[in-house]
Every structure is written in structure tokens, then in C-alpha cells.
Design a protein around this motif. Sequence first.
Motif: not given
Lengths: 379, 379
Positions: A131, A134, A160-162, A173-176, A253-254
Motif C-alpha cells: 500500500f 502504491a 491486493k494491498t491495504g 487500500g489499493a490494487f497494486w 479488481r473483483e
Amino acid sequence: MPRSNPNDFGDVPQGCSIPLNFARSSHERNYSIQIGRGILRTIGSEIASRNISRVVIIADEAVALSHSLTCEKSFLDAGVETSVIRVPSGEQSKSIQQAEQLWIALASLNVDRRTAIIAVGGGVVGDLAGFVAATFSRGLTVWQVPTTLVAQVDSAVGGKTGINLPCGKNLVGAFWQPSGVIVDIHALDTLPSREYGSGLAEVVKYGMILDPTFFSWLESHCNKIRLRDPDAVEHIVSTCCRLKVHVVEQDEREETGLRVILNYGHTFAHAIETASGYGVLLHGEAVSIGMVMAARLAERLGMIDADICSRQEFLLTSFDLPVTSAAFDPDILLDIMARDKKSVAGRLRFVLPECIGKVRLVDSIDHNIVKEVLTASSR
Amino acid sequence: MPRSNPNDFGDVPQGCSIPLNFARSSHERNYSIQIGRGILRTIGSEIASRNISRVVIIADEAVALSHSLTCEKSFLDAGVETSVIRVPSGEQSKSIQQAEQLWIALASLNVDRRTAIIAVGGGVVGDLAGFVAATFSRGLTVWQVPTTLVAQVDSAVGGKTGINLPCGKNLVGAFWQPSGVIVDIHALDTLPSREYGSGLAEVVKYGMILDPTFFSWLESHCNKIRLRDPDAVEHIVSTCCRLKVHVVEQDEREETGLRVILNYGHTFAHAIETASGYGVLLHGEAVSIGMVMAARLAERLGMIDADICSRQEFLLTSFDLPVTSAAFDPDILLDIMARDKKSVAGRLRFVLPECIGKVRLVDSIDHNIVKEVLTASSR
């Protein structure tokens, strides 16, 4: 031997590379998961060949004198300028305060956009450092170097980060996507038993959601797995990574609903972790309890027979994992779950098994039925 | 009339829609900038047609009783569930603490992934709310509704979001494209003079970096611009948006080197803002001083003649913008600039003019020459 033979250790017993390809994105975002034994010793030359100016290792303090040091030496040997930042162990580090400390540390190191972050540790450091990467300078390159089983089979793969808020896990969080994932099986040799067991919960998850053959293989190799037989461990790690990659490639990204199956057991688990205070249970322990709750909910809804619940519980228990929660107030758990970021407009949604190897998202489940299952599952 | 006629107000005097298309990304990430007069009154029906469950307006408290209220009424008229969160005015709100408050507020509102954030205000709210949207639940939809000139001509377009650290501006952030930008020219009617003037600095920037005809048009329409003649203002806003879109489409993430030209004057400006404490100077005022410094540096390096510096300074002064800084220590500014996220390995890089309408990135400039220019530019 074909993989359907449950005595097989897979077709890649001595290291492998699993590519990730995102169909809808540019070529540069594709990367590989390198799985091997002792490969942390060569991480420096591996990464030095990329277009980077320097690296900052963000490491769990529990591996500061072991795996982080191995990486640092490898980078220095490869002639790469290297800094190390240590992060306290435990879920409590996935906080805004810890992210702030890392942002300030990166600023004081005069980090530029060609600096690569190297996240060395378990899921906590991977999520936190991912995160921070990102969001620092609107995005730095990050390499994930998972050193726990839960991170190697699950959290380090997929981008996935967060961090957590006091009121909910991973709410920020962020998708990174990382530039690469380096998985050294040998790193698990020094992992405390409870941590290793916690990772096995995610392993069981992959069998339950996607692969009945793998589930059977786990049942028939319990002892080797518990004793950390290197071939068994490598088979577990490479199988889980392949299964996760297959899902993540199709739904980064779900958005399509496919990736959500990875959250089997996790809606319950996040609520349990939030209610108990981060760090009381290990994440995998909460996932173990959550999967048991999810299976019982599926049984209560008539989706599966009791023997599937039993097989799952028996396997989890074989790995010394908890299958019941402490006596939480079911209403508190329900309230937390309604706030879960996968919920839509407060309706309860769960990923539930249809059989071993297949799950689906079930929407708008009656709160009272969920409450019954929660009540029955608490000690 | 063709645009080359400097008396022309452009070919879209009464509203327009400027599409943004990102060649390397999926269709869903393309969006439009809607420019018009009084269009905040219809924002509800515009956005209600999208796949959203509800909206959360994050508004600068300075527009809470005006433009934010107009938006809120429009959403309620369109039958959209609407919440409003106010943010204190000023650069100080681009802080980790303010982001944390917003994250917690969104969690307490039980926001889900189909909630859209509506950022109503100037650059501060756009950057802050955009960053919070980018990072809550790993990404919420955001609509930018800029109500200041600097936001309408610059910051609301292009997907840059971020907050400041005490040691540097915008050091934490994300590239996060909005789902749309709604630009209501009428919102500028109530803008304080100093804020309006601050926006004109970015307007002058677009002439300097990309469009000599537009620069000449600004020189010949000073009075109409200062008096906020609606046709002149709409011409300014639509021209700047078109120019920025053209750049951002080709280099969304500052990877090819094209987008960096938008930072003309900004390396100096960020250092001045950091050294003076956020909020002492308005961003546009710092950019005005920064562009003067950049032009003087280009002159000192033999890239341009003195008359280009003079034309730029005269135009900025006509708009009541400052062209010299307070007496900062040049060494402090140099130190801050070496930490700027656009710097690489501490080398000083500046976007400098080659003529009116054209700039380029100049690398590895001698610190002593920069120091001379800084010293000469301080009062």
C-alpha cells in the motif's frame, strides 16, 4: 505422473516460475512468481537487471536478522544501493500510523520513482508495504518476498494491498500489482508452528473453492505437511499460487464476481478479527473458523451435506487449527459484516460451498439464519 | 471563426463536452468533461443514470451553502440517497489526518463499492477526495466537480490525486481517473478575487507550454478576463481542458515524459509552498512565481531571450499575480527540490521554455546556476 494421482508432488518439484498475465492491461504489468529453494540469496542479481536506481527493503522485524539480511547482502553483492526499514510484527502494523511512518521514512531517504520497494515478511508487511508503494509518489515499483506460508500461498499474489481502520479490516487500500514475487520455500524452515499452521488454513481454502483433487491430496498427506516435508511444501505453494493466479488473471479488481470466491470464510474471519481486536487470532486461524461457519451456513441452507462440513473440520483440526470462535456476541459480528466492503447496501453476502472444490456467492441471506450459525459456532 | 483569430471566443460558446480516451486502457475508464453554465442544477439526473447505489458529497466548507447545496438538492430531486461531508478550506486539509477522518466517516456511513464520491470544491478537495476515493475499499467511483478556476482549468482533469507530507507536497497519492468531471462556469461567479487570480496562473501556464495563439489571446483580453466576462471565462476553461486532455491521454502516468510539461513552474512552486508552510501562498500564486523563476533560468541558460520573460511577467502582473518570492533561503529551496518526486537520484530537473508555446524537460542543471536565479528572484 499426472496431478490426479494424490501421491504426486506435482510436476515441478525443484522450483518453478508461474507467469501472471492481465488480459486487459498493458504488457508491462505482467510478471512472474518465482518459486524455489534458497533463491533469496540471488534476489539482488535478479532485480538489479531491471531499470531501478536503488531498493528499500521494508521488512518484518521478525525476519530482520534472517531473510531480510539475506536479501540485503544479495543486493549489496549485486551493487545495488540498499536501505532497510523494519516494521513491528503483527496485524497492528497495518495501521495509518505505520503507513505514515513509512511514507515519511521514504521521503527522508529521498526515494525517487526508480526506487523499488522490497516487501520481506508475511501478509502484514506485504499488504502494508504494498500500500505504501502504491501511494508514495503516486506509485513505486514493489517486489513481494513472502516468508510465511500464508503470504506465499495467498496474500503476496494478486496485487491486493491495504491497511486497517479501527472499525474494519483492509478498508483502506489499493490494487497494486508487484513487479514480481519471489517465493523461497526455505524461508518457511524457521517459521513458528502457529504461523505455519495459520497458512495451512488458506491452503485448505484453495482445495475447498477450486480443486477437489488437491483437497484429497491434503487429506492423505497430513503428516508430511505438518512435518514440513520440503517436497510437500513446494507442492502446496506452487499449487495454491497456480490456482490463485488463474482466478486473479480473470478478475483483477473483483469486478466480474470471480475473484470473490477467494473470500471463502473471510467475511466471517474479518468480523472475528475486528471483534477480537487485531492480532489476537492469526489471520489463518480466523479464516479456519470462518470456513467452518461458512460450511455450516451452507449446510443450514441445504446447499451441502453434513459430511462435507465434517471433512473440512477434520482436515483443519489435523493441522491444529481452531474451528470454533470465542464467545462473541453474534449481533456484533453481524453488524461488522454488514459494513464489510464486499457487502452491497448492507445486505449479507457469503461465499458458500456447493461441494468440495466449488463455491458460489450467495446474496441476501436472512440475518436470523446467520445468527443461528454464529451462535452455534461460538464456544 | 477559426481559433487563430485572437478575438475569437472559441467554437463552443455555450457549453461543451470534452471526451478523454486512454488508448492503453479498457473502455470503461474513458469519461467526459462536461462544461456549461448552471449545470450543477442537473448533476443528480446526470449521475443517477449510472450504476450507483448512493452518493457521498465531499465538499469544501466554503461552498457548503452554495454549490454543494445545489448538488445535494439535485441528487435528492433525482431520488439518490445523498450524504455530505464538509472539509475545512485550505491546503492544510490535504493531510493524512484529514484523509483518516474521511476514511472513518465513509466507514461509519457503511459505504459500499457502488457508492460514488462527489468532490465539490477547488484543487484541495479534488485531490483529497480523489485520494480517499482511490483508497477506500481499494477504490470507489469519484466525480470531480471543480468550483474554482484553478481546479476547472487544471487540477480536476487528469486523475492525479494526493495529500501532502510535512516534508513535501503531494508525496502521497494515486493516479485515479474520475468517472466524469462537471465544470459549471457559473460557480466562478462567487469565487474570491485572489482565488480567481490564482487560477489564471495555470491558464497562463497552458499558453506558455502548448499554445502561443492562446497566450496572445490572453494578452489581448486581459480586461475581459479580469472582469470574468462569461464568454471569456468559458473560452479559457474549455481551451485549458482541451490542452490538458491532449497531454494526459498520451501519458496518463508520467511515463513517457510528455505529461511532465504540465509541471512547468511547479518544481519551484512546490518548493516555495513547502518552505513557506502550506496555505500561506495560494497554489497559483506559487506557480506564478515558479514560472517566472523557470523562465529566468531558461534565459540564464541561453534558451530564451529576455523579452519572453518580460511578456510572461507582464501578463502575470496584469492578473495581479506575484512574480517574486519572499526572501527564502535559496539553499532550503534547493534541498526541497532535490527531494521532489519528479527528481531522479537527487539531480535537479526543470521544465523550461524554448519559446512561448513550447517547453522541454532539462536535466542535471548546475545547482549554482539555480541558486543564482533563486537569489535574484527573492525580494
